[in-house]
Structures are given as C-alpha cells and as structure tokens.
Design an enzyme around this catalytic site. Structure first.
Site, PDB file in Angstrom:
ATOM      1  N   HIS A   9      55.777  41.066 -30.854  1.00  0.00           N
ATOM      2  CA  HIS A   9      56.606  42.241 -30.627  1.00  0.00           C
ATOM      3  C   HIS A   9      56.434  42.646 -29.168  1.00  0.00           C
ATOM      4  O   HIS A   9      55.308  42.822 -28.695  1.00  0.00           O
ATOM      5  CB  HIS A   9      56.167  43.401 -31.518  1.00  0.00           C
ATOM      6  CG  HIS A   9      56.332  43.148 -32.983  1.00  0.00           C
ATOM      7  ND1 HIS A   9      55.438  42.387 -33.710  1.00  0.00           N
ATOM      8  CD2 HIS A   9      57.283  43.566 -33.858  1.00  0.00           C
ATOM      9  CE1 HIS A   9      55.823  42.351 -34.975  1.00  0.00           C
ATOM     10  NE2 HIS A   9      56.943  43.055 -35.099  1.00  0.00           N
ATOM     11  N   HIS A 169      38.147  25.524 -17.302  1.00  0.00           N
ATOM     12  CA  HIS A 169      39.468  25.221 -17.843  1.00  0.00           C
ATOM     13  C   HIS A 169      39.313  24.110 -18.881  1.00  0.00           C
ATOM     14  O   HIS A 169      38.199  23.781 -19.304  1.00  0.00           O
ATOM     15  CB  HIS A 169      40.432  24.813 -16.731  1.00  0.00           C
ATOM     16  CG  HIS A 169      40.009  23.569 -16.016  1.00  0.00           C
ATOM     17  ND1 HIS A 169      40.524  22.336 -16.313  1.00  0.00           N
ATOM     18  CD2 HIS A 169      39.093  23.378 -15.043  1.00  0.00           C
ATOM     19  CE1 HIS A 169      39.934  21.434 -15.546  1.00  0.00           C
ATOM     20  NE2 HIS A 169      39.067  22.043 -14.754  1.00  0.00           N
TER      21      HIS A 169
END
Length: 324
Positions: A9, A169
């Site tokens: 949303h 990462h």
C-alpha cells in the site's frame, strides 16, 4: 533466476526496493508494485502482471507483500492460481526479508525454497530496545549455540579480510560467509561508522546467526590488540578501500592476505578490469601493503580463479601515466 515482486500500500515498496539496492546493489528481475490511494485492485493486478512479464523466468515468481489479507496479498494470491507449484507469497515485508531474498537467489533456484528460507531472517529482524521489553517467550531466535563466545580469553581469528566498495552485499552475505564461517562481520570504515543509516542497513544485511558491526579504523586496531575478550571469534573484515586496510595493518591488525573483490569506478580512476578501478592513491596503498608482507587474493567469489594483482596494478599504473 527467481523473479521478485515487492508489493505494498503506498510507496513503501519503492522505498524498500531502493534501500535494498543501497546494500545489495541494483537487482535484475525485481520490481516494486504500489497501490496508490486513487487506485483499485484491478490497477494493482495490472501492475503485477506487467512486472512479471518483465522477468527473464516467469515460471518462478516470489511475491513479498506488506500485509497478509491486504489488497497486494489478495491480488498476488489471485495471480497464483495455476502457479501454486512454482510461485510463493511471503507477507510482513521488511528490509531484512528483501535482502535475504536477494542473497538466496544466488544459491536457490525456486521461489518455494527462497520463501521458506527467508522466514527466519524476517522474524529475527523484529527486535526491541530496551531488550527487557521483549516477552520471556519471544520467538526471536537467539544466536546459535557455539557461535557466540565473546568474553573468552583470546584474540580474533581473521577468516577473511576483503576490500569491496560495496561492503556487505550478496557475494559476502552468501558465498564468502559460507566458505569462511565467520561469527562476526566487521565493516572497518571511519566514514560508514559516522553514518547511522548505513550502519543500521549493514547490521540488518548480516546473514542469520552472524553479527555485523561497523567500527572506525582506530577502534579495529584497538580490538585487534585485545586478548581478553575475543577467544573463539572468527572475524570477517570488510574495507571500502585499500587506504583503510593499510591503516589497519600499520596499526597492528595482523592480516596476512587481503581479498580484493570490487573497487567502484569514479572520476579520476582507471579501470584495468571489469570490477576494479584505481587512482594513484589506491596503487600507492597496495604497494605499501605489499611491502608490509601481505598477499593479494583477487576474487569476487570463492569459486573464481585468483587474478594476478601485480599485473592488474601495472596496467592501472600505465593507464594513469598515459593520462598525465
């Protein structure tokens, strides 16, 4: 590669996609889909179909949605009809979930595998400070037995020291941690240590069961000399650049080998191969590291063959000389 649809949303999905890229790098086959106030379920459904159509592999799709039972979940669920043997949905979207999903794609080939795997990380990311606010029967997993031995006499054992401008990462979070089995990942950087947002993102990016810390170079030097509290601790050190690594070594951090993984290109640097870029300060720092007796292991991931650092530096120096 499994395609990932991040759905929410409002702009939450876009924001978390951007945050994930800050830590893990830009991702292929990953799209953010948002339900805005002026839109309805059909609009979101169309966006999801468009995202899926952009994926290289549309047979394996993982939806990461904000709320179980909300419109993003319901629309993903409707699209799953006919694909339940391949596609999956995980609700309760958080940044740790997204990062773990990215990392998992490097070693897992199905959406079902990744969905099952990331649940633990997503739940462990929900913590509270002060810690006494947590209920006694908290489901947040403790550090695995045998991994934490902080407080025991002894110094760190250094299982990997890596120079990588991307720091923590995917290649570090999966491949290197699995091959070196650290108990601690320590980012050594004065710059990052002053950046509270980057510190938090790095801590959240740590694989399940491994603690991540960010410390200035001088603090790492201090910790390296402590022989009373780090017995049994296996440290993986991450440096953004060779200058920080050199300061650490000159200060007494007892490294023998430095893995050189990635150095980002910027103005004034030359790039003798695809992943390493140098300016004169970089080349000089590597020369001093070599003089200090360190070996260089030039590999992005453990399965790569090691590059010849001397040759790479010679090419970089020649290119810099030509530019003068």
């Amino acid at each position: 590669m499994v395609g990932i649809v991040i759905a929410s949303h409002g702009e939450f999905a876009n924001g978390i996609l951007q945050s994930g890229a800050m830590i893990f790098g830009e991702q292929e086959n990953a799209k953010a889909v948002t339900l805005m106030p002026s839109e309805g379920p059909d609009d979101l459904n169309s966006k999801m179909k468009e995202a899926i159509a952009s994926f290289d592999n549309q047979d394996e799709v993982l939806f990461l949605v904000d709320l179980w039972g909300g419109t993003p979940f319901n629309q993903a669920n409707s699209l799953m009809e006919g694909h339940k043997d391949k596609w999956a949905i995980v609700a309760g979207l958080n940044l740790a979930m997204v990062i773990e999903a990215y990392a998992s794609r490097l070693s897992m080939n199905t959406a079902h595998e990744i969905a099952a795997h990331i649940l633990g990380t997503a739940r462990e990311a929900v913590k509270v400070n002060p810690e006494e606010l947590e209920p006694a029967d908290s489901s947040v997993a403790a550090e695995p037995a045998g991994q934490s031995n902080t407080g025991a006499p002894g110094k760190f054992e250094y299982v990997l020291a890596r120079i990588d401008s991307r720091l923590l990462h995917g290649q570090v979070a999966t491949s290197w941690t699995k091959s070196t089995l650290p108990t601690r990942i320590i980012v050594v950087s004065d710059v990052v240590a002053k950046d509270e947002l980057r510190k938090k993102l790095i801590q959240q990016a740590a694989p399940s069961g491994i603690k991540a810390h960010v410390v200035p170079v001088n603090k790492m030097i201090e910790l390296a000399k402590d022989d009373q509290h780090f017995g049994g601790q296996r440290a993986l050190l991450l440096f953004e650049n060779p200058q920080d690594a050199l300061r650490a070594v000159e200060g007494g951090v007892p490294l023998e080998t430095i893995n050189v993984g990635s150095m980002a290109h910027s103005i004034g640097k030359v790039q003798p191969n695809k992943v390493l870029a140098f300016d004169q300060d970089d080349i000089d720092a590597f020369a001093k590291l070599k003089e200090a007796g360190l070996d260089f292991d030039v590999r992005k991931v453990p399965n790569d063959s090691s590059g010849n650092m001397d040759d790479i530096l010679k090419r970089a120096q020649a290119e810099l000389n030509r530019q003068k």
